[in-house]
Scaffold this motif. Sequence first.
Motif, PDB file in Angstrom:
ATOM      1  N   GLN A  94       0.800  -1.219   0.000  1.00 13.95           N
ATOM      2  CA  GLN A  94       0.000   0.000   0.000  1.00 13.95           C
ATOM      3  C   GLN A  94       0.840   1.279   0.000  1.00 13.95           C
ATOM      4  O   GLN A  94       0.289   2.386   0.157  1.00 13.95           O
ATOM      5  CB  GLN A  94      -0.923   0.004   1.228  1.00 13.95           C
ATOM      6  N   PHE A  99       1.004   1.875  -4.869  1.00 10.28           N
ATOM      7  CA  PHE A  99      -0.456   1.996  -4.832  1.00 10.28           C
ATOM      8  C   PHE A  99      -0.877   3.457  -4.891  1.00 10.28           C
ATOM      9  O   PHE A  99      -0.277   4.307  -4.227  1.00 10.28           O
ATOM     10  CB  PHE A  99      -0.981   1.355  -3.541  1.00 10.28           C
ATOM     11  N   PRO A 101      -3.702   5.830  -3.863  1.00  4.49           N
ATOM     12  CA  PRO A 101      -4.849   5.807  -2.951  1.00  4.49           C
ATOM     13  C   PRO A 101      -6.090   6.515  -3.478  1.00  4.49           C
ATOM     14  O   PRO A 101      -7.208   6.121  -3.150  1.00  4.49           O
ATOM     15  CB  PRO A 101      -4.314   6.498  -1.688  1.00  4.49           C
ATOM     16  N   TRP A 145      -7.113  -3.600   7.848  1.00  6.27           N
ATOM     17  CA  TRP A 145      -6.992  -3.891   6.420  1.00  6.27           C
ATOM     18  C   TRP A 145      -6.770  -5.379   6.205  1.00  6.27           C
ATOM     19  O   TRP A 145      -7.413  -5.999   5.344  1.00  6.27           O
ATOM     20  CB  TRP A 145      -5.837  -3.078   5.843  1.00  6.27           C
TER      21      TRP A 145
END
Length: 443
Positions: A94, A99, A101, A145
């Motif tokens: 992440q 990644f 967002p 998560w």
Amino acid sequence: MNSRTLLRFSSKLRSYAKQRSYATVPKLLFNTKNTERNLLKTIVHRTLSTKSDPSVLTGSTPSPWLDVSTRRLVVNLSGVEEQFPWVWLRDSCQCKQCFEPISSCRVVNLTEWDLNVRPVGVQAVDSGVEITWEDGHVSVFGLDWLTSRSFTLEKRVEFRRNVSMPQTLWGRELIDDVPTADYNHIMEDDKALLNWLENLDKYGFVLVRNTPVREGPVPALQERVGFEKMTHYGPGYTVVVRADPANISHTHHRIFFHTDLTYYDYMPGAVFLHCIEQHAGEGGETMLTDGFHAAAILKTDYPEMYKLLSETVTSFRDVGTDYIQFDKITQLPFLIHNARGELSRINWSHFARDSHLDVDLELVEDLFKAMRTFDDLMNSEENHIRLKMVPGDMVTVKNQRILHGRSELQGGVSGRHLQCGYMDWDEIRSAARVIRGKMESDS
């Protein structure tokens, strides 16, 4: 190794890990015999892990550790030991390098990292787990998560239900408790909007009442949710009896149970039928049947017929002129299933079923018996409902599941006037998730 040797080795390894980069320690795990490997795994686990969030990992609860034999991260989440494959963790990193967002998507391709990459360190951080990979990359995953992405069957089923809620199958008994919604409430209140969308998914049918008696509310409702699906019948098309019918609905004839636009590969997911003026004489009743309910009966009582309708590919066609001139054709089974083998779509329209039958000769009679049996199940009084809409009613249905029809307009001449419209089911599901997320964030 005897006990004294083990103690000395453990002490030295702890001291070494504190003085040197953690990256060199776990590599010992890959070149040892089973006994030493298990011992080293425990030592490295204790050395490389730190105390974690006390609300999740407390007391003697193990800290996150790396299981070399299965190539997985092992972490205790709310008292349950969960496992996450290394390759999935690296792919799901992440961080900002991997990644985006805002758009919620990966920006690193599988070709840009080694699928056999190994983590060389793991530690608990505030409400999460930090992993250091052998190439120096660092990934941090929140405990919430990870919990929501658990590989346990229970969590995976829970996620499936978030994508598409469980279906409540029904027969004639639904007429005693018809799912309803108020048009104005839907347009003004997100809670009412969500309730309508969820019931539409759950039952496949909701009767929307108190809709303004004029053309326009169908496009407005579609805009409230997302946008309409255009077809060759045009935007916000109307259904009236016409001297030049482009469709059976433009005549006074009885309309058999069917799903709309079976001749589209991407068949509309939702149908809106808004009554502006109803037929004054006998007839004009809207008929509704739960195709999934009838299919479930067929599968139980006549499994070979169910199998035949699921495997036989046939043609559906619509030719004519309306908004545009069209010649649509598709070739699909009557009963379509998703990747898990669950029934997901019914293609059923004797009006649109083409006379070209691409099936082996010896199966033709069996196919017609299967079609007739399915028809009989849907037409059984036990398995469908009838209602005669009044001006201001809007029937909303999940087109890939609920089949609808209409009784004959007695007398032939009719002022019956409907405005209709379509939406893709993707937009229905998307809107429900967006609204649900907004309501959860506001609470």
